[in-house]
Write an enzyme that holds these catalytic residues in place. Structure first.
Site, PDB file in Angstrom:
ATOM      1  N   SER A   2      15.468 -18.268  -2.535  1.00  0.00           N
ATOM      2  CA  SER A   2      16.528 -17.271  -2.564  1.00  0.00           C
ATOM      3  C   SER A   2      17.463 -17.546  -3.744  1.00  0.00           C
ATOM      4  O   SER A   2      17.003 -17.692  -4.879  1.00  0.00           O
ATOM      5  CB  SER A   2      17.267 -17.308  -1.218  1.00  0.00           C
ATOM      6  OG  SER A   2      18.128 -16.225  -1.085  1.00  0.00           O
ATOM      7  N   ASP A  15       9.559  -9.954   3.549  1.00  0.00           N
ATOM      8  CA  ASP A  15      10.896 -10.175   2.987  1.00  0.00           C
ATOM      9  C   ASP A  15      11.321  -8.912   2.241  1.00  0.00           C
ATOM     10  O   ASP A  15      10.810  -8.621   1.167  1.00  0.00           O
ATOM     11  CB  ASP A  15      10.859 -11.383   2.037  1.00  0.00           C
ATOM     12  CG  ASP A  15      12.228 -11.722   1.475  1.00  0.00           C
ATOM     13  OD1 ASP A  15      13.185 -10.955   1.706  1.00  0.00           O
ATOM     14  OD2 ASP A  15      12.333 -12.764   0.801  1.00  0.00           O
ATOM     15  N   HIS A  40      13.044 -12.676   5.047  1.00  0.00           N
ATOM     16  CA  HIS A  40      13.558 -13.561   3.996  1.00  0.00           C
ATOM     17  C   HIS A  40      13.650 -15.014   4.472  1.00  0.00           C
ATOM     18  O   HIS A  40      13.426 -15.946   3.711  1.00  0.00           O
ATOM     19  CB  HIS A  40      14.923 -13.056   3.546  1.00  0.00           C
ATOM     20  CG  HIS A  40      15.507 -13.797   2.387  1.00  0.00           C
ATOM     21  ND1 HIS A  40      14.834 -13.948   1.194  1.00  0.00           N
ATOM     22  CD2 HIS A  40      16.692 -14.439   2.235  1.00  0.00           C
ATOM     23  CE1 HIS A  40      15.582 -14.652   0.362  1.00  0.00           C
ATOM     24  NE2 HIS A  40      16.712 -14.962   0.958  1.00  0.00           N
TER      25      HIS A  40
END
Lengths: 196, 375
Positions: free
Chosen positions: B154, B319, B352
């Site tokens: 991320s 995601d 995610h």
């Protein structure tokens, strides 16, 4: 699994040192590893099977996960010197699409496939059974192959798609076949370009 | 092969920096400190160091536990340790709390040396590039000239990518996981909703809530609730909660009825209890600003030309906050520059948050990739 991959030798001869090479359906990256070692290519594999992709990473080969049925979206026109597809074309639905894509992103395409017109395969059919051989190792009920075609069929396809056959070598289980390849060869390896 | 083990009890360390750090946003930190942890042993050649960069709510506590808090397990403990993908028998792994963070590094909840008071809203804006620069100064202090790898998921993946651009000669391998070359408008929009929740909380007090002895807990809770929705997938939420009702029937009230409401409120309250609102604001802005292609007219391949590291890029099929398409942009841009890059799209239902899980294929891939790195 790899014993019958004598197409690798032919493919290697067609690659110049330092080329940019894309190998579609690269499996565990064996061919690319070989080309990196003997031709110092900047190589990339494409694989959609997670286990095979893992094999390529273990082999230290660049590998991009991509579904070839959707083409080579995102790859630039003419970027690669050679785009290879070794013994995988018969396992794809989008035959014409992928050939077009290979010749879009590559200067030349190298394609090898098992010849369904091989005499042993014909003999098997005449005897009433689907062929199982070194080049077609699967049973009809578990084969990954979805397209069944011969050398003559492929020549005709190239013709109608404006694809130039720059070189073709045919083999009978490892031995070069010079006469009647559509009858006597189990595997063919093509070097393809676009007709000018 | 050994059975995966924990790195065990770890102790955070503190590094002081007295050379001023000029920040991209125009501010300067005359002095600052970073809190970090290390796992494994730096080899004699100092060639086996791996930096793990944290995401929005992460910290320096990547792996292991604390002697006085045995249940406080590091946020990426499943990745780092003996016999784990990032094997501490081979690598010397570093986790660092980023500038502006709230886990002890210089940030809004720390003392501003110039005033002797808490920084609060006066802490300057920091960017991904600033973080990377400060991490490089930490590496200098630790005697690490070049990282074997920099890894992150991320926002951490953005830092890993930025490492390859800011210090190409100082990083051999880069793993960019569940990240993007820049946020989309939709992604910035989610961040803005989260920020507005905090900024409009009556107890925010312009960011100087510490002086008032309060925290904007409602705003922070809402921010986390919004964020949490985007970290999960529709499918994972459906599977985990569905339309389950706490009382088995509609009660026609605004109290918790659906289990998903209960879950989000719980997560929001928990987060508001330990995270700092100013850090949340600063960090979401750093996410929004990250765009290495901006100064190249949006041309990502041109921006990545500086990179020389070998890359691994990983995305997760479900995601939608950092979708596979965004990861592919990074892959194609690296390919354009003839860089070594591998890319995997992991089939995982968890959205995610997948990057934090020990999904088998994902961890096998990371193991294989780390195993190839020579130190």
């Amino acid at each position: 699994m790899t014993a019958y991959r004598y197409d690798y030798d032919v493919i290697t001869q067609w690659i110049e040192p330092g080329e940019k090479v894309l190998d579609l359906g690269c499996g565990d990256g064996e061919l690319l590893r070989h080309l990196m070692e003997v031709r110092q290519v900047q190589g990339y594999g494409v694989e959609n099977d997670p286990d095979k992709l893992l094999g390529s990473v273990r082999n230290g080969v660049n590998v991009i996960q991509m579904d070839l049925e959707k083409g080579l979206v995102g790859l630039e026109d003419g970027f690669f010197d050679h785009v290879i597809m070794s013994l995988s074309l018969q396992a794809m639905h989008n035959t014409q699409g992928i050939l077009r894509e290979m010749l879009r992103v590559g200067r030349e395409a190298v394609v090898s496939f098992p010849n369904f017109g091989y005499w042993r395969h014909r003999q098997s059919i005449l005897n009433g059974r689907m062929p199982v051989s070194e080049s077609l190792p699967h049973q009809w009920f578990n084969t990954p192959n979805v397209r069944f075609f011969t050398i003559a069929d492929f020549d005709a396809l190239c013709e109608i798609n404006g694809i130039a056959v720059r070189e073709r070598l045919a083999f009978d289980e490892g031995k070069l076949v010079l006469e009647e390849p559509n009858f006597l060869a189990s595997v063919a390896v093509y070097r393809l370009g676009l007709e000018r | 092969m050994i059975a995966p083990q924990s790195v065990g009890v770890v102790t955070p360390q503190r590094a002081e920096f007295t050379t001023p750090l000029a920040l991209r946003g125009g501010g300067t930190l005359d002095s600052y400190h970073l809190i970090y942890e290390t796992y494994g042993t730096l080899n004699a050649e100092r060639s086996n160091a791996v930096l793990v960069c944290h995401a929005l709510s992460g910290s320096h506590h990547v792996a292991g536990t604390y002697a006085d808090a045995p249940h406080n397990v590091g946020w990426w403990d499943n990745l780092v340790g003996p016999g784990k993908p990032l094997d501490t028998r081979k690598f010397f792994v570093i986790g660092v709390n980023n500038l502006g963070g709230c886990y002890g590094s210089s940030g809004p909840n720390q003392i501003n040396p110039a005033t002797g008071k808490l920084w609060g809203a006066d802490f300057p804006f920091v960017t991904v590039e600033d973080w990377v620069e400060s991490q490089a100064h930490l590496a200098d202090q630790l005697g690490i000239r070049r990282f074997a790898a920099v890894v992150g998921g991320s926002l951490g993946g953005m830092q890993a990518m930025s490492w390859a651009l800011q210090y190409p000669e100082r990083v051999g391998h880069v793993a960019v996981i569940a990240a993007a070359p820049k946020l989309t408008a939709q992604n910035i929009a989610f961040n803005e909703v989260a920020r507005q929740a905090i900024l409009t909380d009556p107890e925010f007090h312009g960011g100087h809530y510490y002086e008032h002895g309060v925290v904007p807990a409602r705003g922070l809770k809402l921010a986390r609730m919004v964020g949490h929705i985007t970290y999960l997938s529709d499918d994972s939420m459906a599977e985990k909660f569905g339309r389950s009702l706490r009382h088995g029937r509609n009660t026609y009230s605004y109290d918790v009825e659906f289990e998903i409401e209960s879950y989000l409120r719980y997560q929001g309250d928990k987060f508001a209890g330990y995270f700092d609102a100013n850090t949340y604001l600063l960090t979401t802005k750093a996410l929004d600003y990250f765009d290495p292609a901006f100064e190249y007219g949006g041309n990502l391949p041109a921006a990545l030309a500086r990179a020389s590291a070998d890359f691994l890029v990983v995305s997760f099929t479900t995601d939608w906050r950092f979708s596979p398409e965004r990861s592919r942009e990074i892959v194609y841009a690296l390919l354009h520059n003839k860089r070594n890059v591998s890319y995997a799209e992991i089939d995982c239902p968890a959205g995610h948050d997948s990057f934090l899980l020990d999904e088998t294929r994902y961890h096998k891939l990371l193991s294989a990739w780390f195993d190839r790195i020579e130190v």
